[in-house]
Design a protein around this motif. Structure first.
Motif, PDB file in Angstrom:
ATOM      1  N   GLN A 101       0.856  -1.192   0.000  1.00 28.01           N
ATOM      2  CA  GLN A 101       0.000   0.000   0.000  1.00 28.01           C
ATOM      3  C   GLN A 101       0.883   1.230   0.000  1.00 28.01           C
ATOM      4  OE1 GLN A 101      -3.709   0.600   0.276  1.00 28.01           O
ATOM      5  NE2 GLN A 101      -2.684   2.388  -0.565  1.00 28.01           N
ATOM      6  N   GLY A 102       1.073   1.808  -1.180  1.00 24.95           N
ATOM      7  CA  GLY A 102       1.742   3.100  -1.277  1.00 24.95           C
ATOM      8  C   GLY A 102       0.677   4.167  -1.126  1.00 24.95           C
ATOM      9  N   LEU A 103       0.787   5.233  -1.896  1.00 25.39           N
ATOM     10  CA  LEU A 103      -0.227   6.294  -1.843  1.00 25.39           C
ATOM     11  C   LEU A 103      -1.276   6.137  -2.939  1.00 25.39           C
ATOM     12  CD1 LEU A 103       1.979   9.355  -0.883  1.00 25.39           C
ATOM     13  CD2 LEU A 103       0.430   8.039   0.571  1.00 25.39           C
TER      14      LEU A 103
ATOM     15  N   GLN B 140       6.847   6.104 -10.449  1.00 20.51           N
ATOM     16  CA  GLN B 140       7.453   7.209  -9.703  1.00 20.51           C
ATOM     17  C   GLN B 140       8.469   7.930 -10.592  1.00 20.51           C
ATOM     18  OE1 GLN B 140       6.161   8.038  -6.737  1.00 20.51           O
ATOM     19  NE2 GLN B 140       4.812   6.306  -7.164  1.00 20.51           N
ATOM     20  N   PRO B 141       8.627   9.234 -10.389  1.00 19.65           N
ATOM     21  CA  PRO B 141       9.539   9.992 -11.261  1.00 19.65           C
ATOM     22  C   PRO B 141      11.002   9.657 -11.008  1.00 19.65           C
ATOM     23  CG  PRO B 141       8.692  11.390  -9.497  1.00 19.65           C
ATOM     24  CD  PRO B 141       7.961  10.084  -9.396  1.00 19.65           C
ATOM     25  N   ARG B 142      11.775   9.694 -12.068  1.00 15.71           N
ATOM     26  CA  ARG B 142      13.227   9.532 -11.928  1.00 15.71           C
ATOM     27  C   ARG B 142      13.739  10.651 -11.042  1.00 15.71           C
ATOM     28  NH1 ARG B 142      15.530   5.647 -14.632  1.00 15.71           N
ATOM     29  NH2 ARG B 142      14.444   4.726 -16.389  1.00 15.71           N
ATOM     30  N   GLY B 143      14.732  10.343 -10.242  1.00 12.35           N
ATOM     31  CA  GLY B 143      15.282  11.337  -9.325  1.00 12.35           C
ATOM     32  C   GLY B 143      14.664  11.298  -7.943  1.00 12.35           C
ATOM     33  N   MET B 144      13.582  10.514  -7.777  1.00 10.97           N
ATOM     34  CA  MET B 144      12.993  10.368  -6.446  1.00 10.97           C
ATOM     35  C   MET B 144      13.945   9.558  -5.579  1.00 10.97           C
ATOM     36  SD  MET B 144       9.449   8.564  -5.191  1.00 10.97           S
ATOM     37  CE  MET B 144      10.102   6.885  -5.145  1.00 10.97           C
ATOM     38  N   THR B 145      14.153  10.023  -4.354  1.00  9.58           N
ATOM     39  CA  THR B 145      14.995   9.288  -3.408  1.00  9.58           C
ATOM     40  C   THR B 145      14.253   9.132  -2.092  1.00  9.58           C
ATOM     41  OG1 THR B 145      16.078  11.309  -2.644  1.00  9.58           O
ATOM     42  CG2 THR B 145      17.155  10.092  -4.440  1.00  9.58           C
ATOM     43  N   ALA B 146      14.677   8.161  -1.312  1.00  9.37           N
ATOM     44  CA  ALA B 146      14.045   7.873  -0.027  1.00  9.37           C
ATOM     45  C   ALA B 146      15.067   7.986   1.100  1.00  9.37           C
ATOM     46  CB  ALA B 146      13.445   6.471  -0.038  1.00  9.37           C
ATOM     47  N   ALA B 147      14.670   8.642   2.168  1.00  8.04           N
ATOM     48  CA  ALA B 147      15.480   8.689   3.395  1.00  8.04           C
ATOM     49  C   ALA B 147      14.575   8.244   4.522  1.00  8.04           C
ATOM     50  CB  ALA B 147      16.005  10.103   3.637  1.00  8.04           C
ATOM     51  N   TYR B 148      15.021   7.266   5.292  1.00  5.99           N
ATOM     52  CA  TYR B 148      14.149   6.732   6.345  1.00  5.99           C
ATOM     53  C   TYR B 148      14.809   6.807   7.712  1.00  5.99           C
ATOM     54  CZ  TYR B 148      17.029   2.532   6.249  1.00  5.99           C
ATOM     55  OH  TYR B 148      18.081   1.661   6.323  1.00  5.99           O
ATOM     56  N   ARG B 149      13.931   6.788   8.701  1.00 10.17           N
ATOM     57  CA  ARG B 149      14.377   6.712  10.098  1.00 10.17           C
ATOM     58  C   ARG B 149      13.486   5.701  10.788  1.00 10.17           C
ATOM     59  NH1 ARG B 149      13.108   9.911  14.827  1.00 10.17           N
ATOM     60  NH2 ARG B 149      11.705  11.108  13.523  1.00 10.17           N
ATOM     61  N   ILE B 150      14.091   4.702  11.403  1.00  8.75           N
ATOM     62  CA  ILE B 150      13.326   3.684  12.118  1.00  8.75           C
ATOM     63  C   ILE B 150      12.853   4.276  13.445  1.00  8.75           C
ATOM     64  CG2 ILE B 150      13.421   1.425  13.245  1.00  8.75           C
ATOM     65  CD1 ILE B 150      15.509   0.614  11.124  1.00  8.75           C
ATOM     66  N   LEU B 151      11.545   4.223  13.673  1.00  8.98           N
ATOM     67  CA  LEU B 151      10.963   4.736  14.911  1.00  8.98           C
ATOM     68  C   LEU B 151      10.749   3.621  15.933  1.00  8.98           C
ATOM     69  CD1 LEU B 151       8.332   7.146  13.313  1.00  8.98           C
ATOM     70  CD2 LEU B 151      10.625   7.721  14.171  1.00  8.98           C
ATOM     71  N   GLU B 152      10.288   2.468  15.469  1.00 10.31           N
ATOM     72  CA  GLU B 152      10.003   1.333  16.357  1.00 10.31           C
ATOM     73  C   GLU B 152      10.247   0.030  15.607  1.00 10.31           C
ATOM     74  OE1 GLU B 152       9.062   1.453  19.560  1.00 10.31           O
ATOM     75  OE2 GLU B 152       8.771   3.630  19.635  1.00 10.31           O
TER      76      GLU B 152
ATOM     77  N   HIS C 129       4.688  -7.065   3.990  1.00  4.19           N
ATOM     78  CA  HIS C 129       3.617  -6.076   4.122  1.00  4.19           C
ATOM     79  C   HIS C 129       4.256  -4.703   4.172  1.00  4.19           C
ATOM     80  CE1 HIS C 129       0.645  -3.585   6.372  1.00  4.19           C
ATOM     81  NE2 HIS C 129      -0.185  -4.246   5.590  1.00  4.19           N
ATOM     82  N   TYR C 130       3.636  -3.744   3.445  1.00  2.06           N
ATOM     83  CA  TYR C 130       4.177  -2.391   3.328  1.00  2.06           C
ATOM     84  C   TYR C 130       2.989  -1.454   3.247  1.00  2.06           C
ATOM     85  CZ  TYR C 130       6.742   1.386   0.775  1.00  2.06           C
ATOM     86  OH  TYR C 130       7.314   2.560   0.345  1.00  2.06           O
ATOM     87  N   GLN C 131       2.863  -0.565   4.205  1.00  2.00           N
ATOM     88  CA  GLN C 131       1.727   0.368   4.193  1.00  2.00           C
ATOM     89  C   GLN C 131       2.192   1.765   4.571  1.00  2.00           C
ATOM     90  OE1 GLN C 131      -1.754  -0.781   6.359  1.00  2.00           O
ATOM     91  NE2 GLN C 131      -2.813   1.104   5.816  1.00  2.00           N
ATOM     92  N   VAL C 132       1.984   2.688   3.646  1.00  2.00           N
ATOM     93  CA  VAL C 132       2.339   4.089   3.835  1.00  2.00           C
ATOM     94  C   VAL C 132       1.109   4.865   4.283  1.00  2.00           C
ATOM     95  CG1 VAL C 132       2.947   6.189   2.562  1.00  2.00           C
ATOM     96  CG2 VAL C 132       4.238   4.104   2.200  1.00  2.00           C
ATOM     97  N   SER C 133       1.321   5.822   5.185  1.00  2.00           N
ATOM     98  CA  SER C 133       0.247   6.737   5.561  1.00  2.00           C
ATOM     99  C   SER C 133       0.808   8.148   5.699  1.00  2.00           C
ATOM    100  CB  SER C 133      -0.422   6.291   6.865  1.00  2.00           C
ATOM    101  OG  SER C 133       0.532   6.228   7.909  1.00  2.00           O
TER     102      SER C 133
END
Length: 123
Positions: free
Chosen positions: A41-43, A60-72, A116-120
Motif C-alpha cells: 500500500q503506497g499512496l 514514480q519519477p526519476r530522481g525520487m529518493t528515499a530517506a528513512y528513520r526507524i521509529l520502532e 507487508h508495506y503500508q504508507v500513511s
C-alpha cells in the motif's frame, strides 16, 4: 534473535537494499525485495505481489529518493519483524513528501523479504 538491536539490524538490512533500488529507479529490483504475496500500500490503491510493487515504483519519477528513520521495531516471531518508520521521499521538481511506513519483513530460506508495506500521511 531476541533483542531490539537484532530486529533493527534485520530491518536496516532490508531497507538499505530497498532505498538503493528506489534511489536508482529500478522498479524490478525494488519488487524483488518483497515476498511473492506481499501486500503493498503506497499512496495509490493497494496491490498484492511483486508485479504491483514494480508497477508502483515504475510510475514514480526519476530522481525520487528515499530517506528513512526507524521509529520502532518489534520481533513478532523468529522469522518476522515489524518496523514503523518515518520516510522522506525527495523529488527533483517538487517538495519532499514525508510519510510513515509500517512494514513486516519475513525470513525465507534465502534471506529477509518485505511481506507487508503500508504508507500513511499524517497531515
Amino acid at each position: 534473535m531476541n533483542s531490539t538491536t537484532d530486529s533493527e539490524g534485520v530491518l536496516r538490512g532490508v531497507l538499505a537494499r530497498w532505498k538503493a533500488a528506489v534511489d536508482a529507479h529500478e522498479p524490478q529490483r525494488v519488487a524483488s525485495l518483497f515476498t511473492e504475496d506481499a501486500i503493498f500500500q503506497g499512496l495509490h490503491p493497494y496491490s498484492v505481489g511483486r508485479q504491483g510493487v514494480a508497477d508502483y515504483y515504475a510510475s514514480q519519477p526519476r530522481g525520487m529518493t528515499a530517506a528513512y528513520r526507524i521509529l520502532e521495531t518489534r520481533q513478532l516471531a523468529d522469522d518476522l519483524v515489524l518496523g514503523y518508520l518515518s520516510v522522506d521521499f525527495s523529488f527533483t521538481d517538487r517538495p519532499t513528501l514525508s510519510v510513515h511506513l509500517s512494514t513486516l519483513v519475513k525470513r525465507a530460506t534465502d534471506g529477509w523479504y518485505i511481506s507487508h508495506y503500508q504508507v500513511s500521511r499524517l497531515d
